[in-house]
Motif scaffolding. Structure first.
Motif, mmCIF file in Angstrom:
data_model
loop_
_atom_site.group_PDB
_atom_site.id
_atom_site.type_symbol
_atom_site.label_atom_id
_atom_site.label_comp_id
_atom_site.label_asym_id
_atom_site.label_seq_id
_atom_site.Cartn_x
_atom_site.Cartn_y
_atom_site.Cartn_z
ATOM 1 N N LEU A 53 92.474 77.294 -36.529
ATOM 2 C CA LEU A 53 92.416 78.726 -36.858
ATOM 3 C C LEU A 53 92.013 79.558 -35.650
ATOM 4 O O LEU A 53 92.564 80.633 -35.411
ATOM 5 C CB LEU A 53 91.419 78.962 -37.992
ATOM 6 C CG LEU A 53 91.839 78.456 -39.369
ATOM 7 C CD1 LEU A 53 90.672 78.504 -40.337
ATOM 8 C CD2 LEU A 53 92.996 79.274 -39.908
ATOM 9 N N VAL A 54 91.033 79.079 -34.908
ATOM 10 C CA VAL A 54 90.601 79.829 -33.718
ATOM 11 C C VAL A 54 91.735 79.919 -32.711
ATOM 12 O O VAL A 54 91.976 80.974 -32.123
ATOM 13 C CB VAL A 54 89.362 79.186 -33.078
ATOM 14 C CG1 VAL A 54 89.060 79.825 -31.713
ATOM 15 C CG2 VAL A 54 88.152 79.375 -33.975
ATOM 16 N N ARG A 67 86.652 70.275 -41.883
ATOM 17 C CA ARG A 67 86.392 71.709 -41.699
ATOM 18 C C ARG A 67 86.511 72.088 -40.242
ATOM 19 O O ARG A 67 87.133 73.092 -39.891
ATOM 20 C CB ARG A 67 84.975 72.072 -42.176
ATOM 21 C CG ARG A 67 84.749 72.071 -43.644
ATOM 22 C CD ARG A 67 83.464 72.852 -43.977
ATOM 23 N NE ARG A 67 82.291 72.360 -43.266
ATOM 24 C CZ ARG A 67 81.535 71.353 -43.685
ATOM 25 N NH1 ARG A 67 81.855 70.710 -44.803
ATOM 26 N NH2 ARG A 67 80.467 70.982 -43.007
ATOM 27 N N MET A 68 85.891 71.299 -39.371
ATOM 28 C CA MET A 68 85.892 71.635 -37.948
ATOM 29 C C MET A 68 87.298 71.579 -37.383
ATOM 30 O O MET A 68 87.671 72.414 -36.571
ATOM 31 C CB MET A 68 84.980 70.679 -37.187
ATOM 32 C CG MET A 68 83.520 71.023 -37.312
ATOM 33 S SD MET A 68 82.577 70.443 -35.893
ATOM 34 C CE MET A 68 83.219 71.451 -34.590
ATOM 35 N N GLN A 88 89.045 74.650 -38.562
ATOM 36 C CA GLN A 88 88.529 75.829 -37.851
ATOM 37 C C GLN A 88 89.089 75.899 -36.444
ATOM 38 O O GLN A 88 89.402 76.979 -35.942
ATOM 39 C CB GLN A 88 87.003 75.762 -37.770
ATOM 40 C CG GLN A 88 86.292 76.265 -38.996
ATOM 41 C CD GLN A 88 84.779 76.273 -38.815
ATOM 42 O OE1 GLN A 88 84.207 75.380 -38.195
ATOM 43 N NE2 GLN A 88 84.131 77.277 -39.352
ATOM 44 N N HIS A 129 84.854 75.494 -31.286
ATOM 45 C CA HIS A 129 85.897 75.215 -32.244
ATOM 46 C C HIS A 129 87.090 74.497 -31.637
ATOM 47 O O HIS A 129 88.075 74.269 -32.295
ATOM 48 C CB HIS A 129 86.376 76.532 -32.879
ATOM 49 C CG HIS A 129 85.349 77.146 -33.784
ATOM 50 N ND1 HIS A 129 84.624 78.241 -33.405
ATOM 51 C CD2 HIS A 129 84.905 76.796 -35.008
ATOM 52 C CE1 HIS A 129 83.778 78.547 -34.389
ATOM 53 N NE2 HIS A 129 83.926 77.689 -35.367
#
Lengths: 169, 502
Positions: free
Chosen positions: A142-143, A135-136, A139, A7
Motif C-alpha cells: 500500500l505504501v 498485515r506488514m 501495508q 513499510h
C-alpha cells in the motif's frame, strides 16, 4: 526515521504471507512468472493487480483529484523492481500474486477482478489481518502504491509545495 | 567548518572488463566509518583505495522509490525476523548512511564510553580521550542545533510540550549547516544543506591521495597465508544493474566499513566469519522504534521543517528511551491512517493536522546477521521483555508531550489501537498489545563484529591479521543515541591506530 522505510516490503515477509495463505503449490508457479514485454519486471497479472490496487485506494475527486487508475502505478513498480536485488524483486512479485489470489476463497475471484467497493473492503481486511507478517506485507504494498500516486506529475505538485524548498514541485 | 565539492570517483564505465588496484589499505564502504578511517590513513601518507557499492554521484529525487533504488542496501528490502518483523535501513553511496539519515548528531554518552573502557581495558575510548575528536568532527561537519527558522511546526510543538512537561530536551543538534527546513533528509538533501561525509571527510582523504572506485559490490575478502590480503567484487551498472568486470584490490590492510549488516554479511559470504572472530554477526542491536502521532486543530505539515529536529529524554524514569520528532512522506503517513480512516483521500485530508514522534530505545534484545547463499543478508532478532515495556512507557510519555504541546488526540501506530483523548487512554490500549502488533522500524544496526570479542581495541580481527572493521559493527554495546558521530569517531581512532602501526 521515515515511516516509509518501515513499510518496505520484507522479502521473507512476502514468503511468510504467501505461505500463510495456504497456496504453496501456486508459489512455485508464481516464482517463475514470465515478464510481459515491454515491461522489465512484471507480468500482465501483476500489472493488473497493481493497477487494481491504485484504482481502489485513490478514487477520483477530492485532494488531489486524480484517480488512482490514472497514476501508472505499475510503471512505477517496474522501475523500482528493476533496481532491486533479483531475489528481492521476485519475492515482491510473489507477494503481488499471493495477495491477488487471497480473495478467491472468500470473494470467489481474484482481487484484480473484484468490483472496486469490494476491493476497498478487502484492503481494510488486510490491514486488520493476522498474522502480523500478513498485515506488514500488505501495508508495504500500500505504501509503495501510495508513493507511485504521489510522485505522478499530476499529483506531485500537491505535495511538492508541502516541502519547504519546493523541491520536486 | 569545511564544505568541499563531492570527491571524484571511478565508476562502472572505468572498470570495463576488469580493473586491479594495489594499495597500502583498501577500505570497503564510503560511509561515515570508512570515510573517517580513510581520511586518517591518507593523511598518514598511506595509499588508500575506497571501494563503494553505490553510484559515483548521488541520485536524489523527492520520492522514496528513487532512494530505495540507488541509496539503500539491498534496495531497501532488509528485514529482521524473529519475535517481530523489523525493517532495517542501511545507506549506500559515496557518503553511505549519512546521505539519507536525519543528520542527528549526539556525542557518545559518557556512561557508554566508561562501559567500553571497562570492557576493552583501553583508555583510548574514554570521554576525555575522545573529546578532541568530537570537537574536531563537530567543527568540520558544522554541527549545531536546529534553528528556529527551519524547525517547522512539528518540532516547535514538541519543544513546547517538552518544556511544559519539564523534560530535558529541545531542538536537536544536526550536521546541516545550510538547512532550509525542506524535511527531505531521508531522500537525500536536494540543496546540499547537509554535511554528509562526501562533503568533508572523503574529500580530505582524496586530497591526500585516496582513490574512490564506486559501483562495485565486494563479494569476497582475499586471504593468503592466514592474512587478509585484499578484496574483490563485481562492478554493476548503477541504473540497469548489469554486471560488469571484476575489481580486485590487493592490500596488506583491509578495512571493512559496510555497516553492521553489510560487514558480517560479507564475512559470512566469504566463509571466513569463524576465522575473523568468535561471534561475527551475533549480538545485533537495532535501536528499534515505534511512532506516536497527534491530531491538532491547526495545520502542522509534519514533513516540513528540519527532519527529526526535536527530542526529549528522562534518564531516570525512561532509561535508554529517546523519543524524537517523527517524519514521513505524505503517502506513508496516509497509509498509517488507513486502518482508522477507511480510505486514502480521507487520510490525505487529515495529514496536515498530524504531529508525531518516534520512540527509539537502546535495546537489550539482540539478533544475528548471516548471509543467504544468494548474497542477501539473513537477519534475525529477538526482543527483550524489558524493551517492549520501555517502548510502551516511552509512547505514553510521548503522548503526554504531544498533548501538552497542542495535540487534541493521540494514537500509536499499533494494530488494535485507535484515537485517544488522553495518554492514560493510550496506555490502556497498549497494555495488552504484543510486540507483533507494533509497526517497528530500525535504522541503527550495530554491534555485530564487536571490539572486545571479534576485534581488538584497535579494530583488528582477533583471528585474521590484516582484517579491520571500522563501522557501527564495532560498538561493544548498544549506544542509546543516534550513531553517526560515534561511527565517525571510531573510524577515526581505528584509522589512526592502523596508521601508527605502520
Amino acid at each position: 526515521m521515515a515511516i516509509t522505510r518501515r513499510h518496505l516490503l520484507a522479502a521473507t515477509a512476502a514468503a511468510a504471507a504467501a505461505g500463510s495463505l495456504g497456496v504453496g503449490g501456486l508459489m512455485m508457479r508464481w516464482w517463475d512468472q514470465p515478464v510481459d514485454a515491454p515491461w522489465r519486471c512484471l507480468s500482465k497479472e501483476e500489472i493488473d493487480f497493481l493497477e487494481a490496487m491504485a484504482d481502489a485506494m485513490f478514487p477520483a475527486g477530492g485532494t488531489p483529484p486524480m484517480a488512482g487508475a490514472d497514476a501508472n502505478a505499475a510503471r512505477f513498480f517496474d522501475e523500482v523492481l528493476s533496481a532491486m536485488e533479483p531475489v528481492q524483486a521476485k519475492l515482491l512479485r510473489l507477494l503481488f500474486n499471493a495477495l491477488d489470489a487471497s480473495t478467491v476463497p472468500s470473494e470467489g475471484g481474484i482481487f484484480s477482478y473484484l468490483p472496486v467497493d469490494e476491493r476497498r473492503a478487502v484492503i481494510q481486511e488486510w490491514l486488520h489481518a493476522e498474522p502480523a507478517e500478513y498485515r506488514m506485507a500488505a501495508q508495504s504494498v500500500l505504501v509503495l502504491v501510495g508513493t507511485a500516486y504521489t510522485v505522478h506529475p499530476d499529483t506531485a505538485h500537491y505535495f511538492g509545495p508541502m516541502y519547504g524548498c519546493r523541491y520536486g514541485a | 567548518m569545511k564544505f568541499y565539492a563531492p570527491p571524484p570517483a571511478f565508476g562502472f564505465e572505468d572498470v570495463g572488463e576488469g580493473r586491479d588496484y594495489t594499495a597500502d589499505v583498501v577500505v570497503v564502504g564510503a560511509g561515515p566509518g570508512g570515510s573517517a578511517a580513510a581520511r586518517q590513513l591518507a593523511a598518514a601518507g598511506m595509499k588508500v583505495v575506497v571501494l563503494e557499492e553505490g553510484p559515483t554521484t548521488s541520485r536524489f529525487r523527492p520520492n522514496f522509490g528513487q532512494t530505495m533504488r540507488y541509496h539503500m542496501q539491498e534496495g531497501g528490502g532488509m528485514v529482521a525476523q524473529g519475535s517481530a518483523i523489523v525493517p532495517i535501513a542501511a545507506g549506500r553511496g559515496i557518503g553511505g548512511g549519512s546521505l539519507i539519515n536525519s543528520a542527528i548528531c549526539f556525542r557518545t554518552p559518557d556512561y557508554i564510553l566508561d562501559k567500553w573502557v571497562s570492557l576493552l581495558g583501553d583508555e583510548r575510548y574514554s570521554p576525555a580521550a575522545l573529546a578532541p575528536i568530537f570537537d574536531e568532527l563537530e567543527e568540520l561537519l558544522g554541527i549545531g542545533p536546529v534553528t528556529e527558522e527551519t524547525a517547522g511546526k512539528n518540532n516547535e510543538l514538541i519543544v513546547r510540550g517538552t518544556k511544559i512537561k519539564g523534560y530535558p530536551g529541545g531542538l536537536i543538534r544536526r550536521n546541516t549547516p545550510f538547512c532550509q527546513g525542506c524535511g527531505l533528509c531521508n531522500y537525500g538533501c536536494p540543496i546540499n544543506g547537509k554535511a554528509s561525509v562526501n562533503f568533508n571527510l572523503l574529500p580530505e582523504a582524496v586530497n591526500d591521495g585516496a582513490v574512490i572506485q564506486a559501483d562495485v559490490k565486494v563479494d569476497r575478502v582475499l586471504v593468503e597465508g592466514g592474512r587478509a590480503v585484499g578484496v574483490s567484487g563485481v562492478a554493476h551498472h548503477p541504473d540497469t544493474r548489469e554486471p560488469g568486470g571484476r575489481v580486485t584490490v590487493r592490500a596488506p590492510r583491509v578495512v571493512l566499513s559496510c555497516g553492521a549488516i553489510g560487514t558480517p554479511r560479507l564475512l559470512h559470504l566469504t566463509g571466513i566469519a569463524d576465522v575473523v572472530g568468535p561471534g561475527v554477526g551475533d549480538g545485533l542491536h537495532l535501536h528499534p522504534g515505534n511512532a506516536v502521532m497527534g491530531v491538532c486543530e491547526e495545520d502542522i505539515y509534519l514533513w516540513k521543517g528540519a527532519t527529526q529536529g526535536a527530542f526529549f529524554e528522562d534518564p531516570e524514569r525512561l532509561p535508554g528511551v529517546l523519543p524524537h520528532a517523527f517524519t514521513a512522506p505524505p503517502e506513508a503517513t496516509a497509509v498509517t491512517l488507513l486502518p482508522m480512516m477507511g480510505d486514502m483521500k480521507s487520510a490525505f485530508e487529515l495529514m496536515p493536522k498530524l504531529c508525531g514522534m518516534v520512540v527509539m530505545i537502546s535495546d537489550k534484545g539482540e539478533g544475528s546477521v548471516g548471509a543467504f547463499s544468494d548474497g542477501r543478508a539473513r537477519i534475525t532478532y529477538s526482543f527483550d521483555k524489558n524493551d517492549v515495556e520501555r517502548i510502551k512507557a516511552g509512547m505514553v510519555a510521548t503522548a503526554e508531550v504531544l498533548l501538552a504541546g497542542g495535540a487534541k488526540q493521540v494514537f500509536g501506530i499499533v494494530h488494535g489501537t485507535g484515537f485517544c483523548d488522553t495518554a492514560e487512554e493510550l496506555e490502556a490500549q497498549l497494555s495488552d498489545r504484543s510486540i507483533r502488533d507494533f509497526t517497528l522500524y530500525a535504522s541503527h544496526p550495530m554491534s555485530t563484529v564487536r571490539m572486545g570479542r571479534d576485534l581488538d581495541a584497535g579494530g583488528q580481527s582477533v583471528g585474521l591479521p590484516g582484517l579491520y572493521v571500522a563501522d557501527a559493527s564495532v560498538f561493544p554495546t548498544a549506544l542509546g543515541v543516534n550513531p553517526q558521530v560515534t561511527t565517525m569517531t571510531m573510524g577515526t581512532v581505528i584509522g589512526r591506530s592502523i596508521a601508527e602501526a605502520g
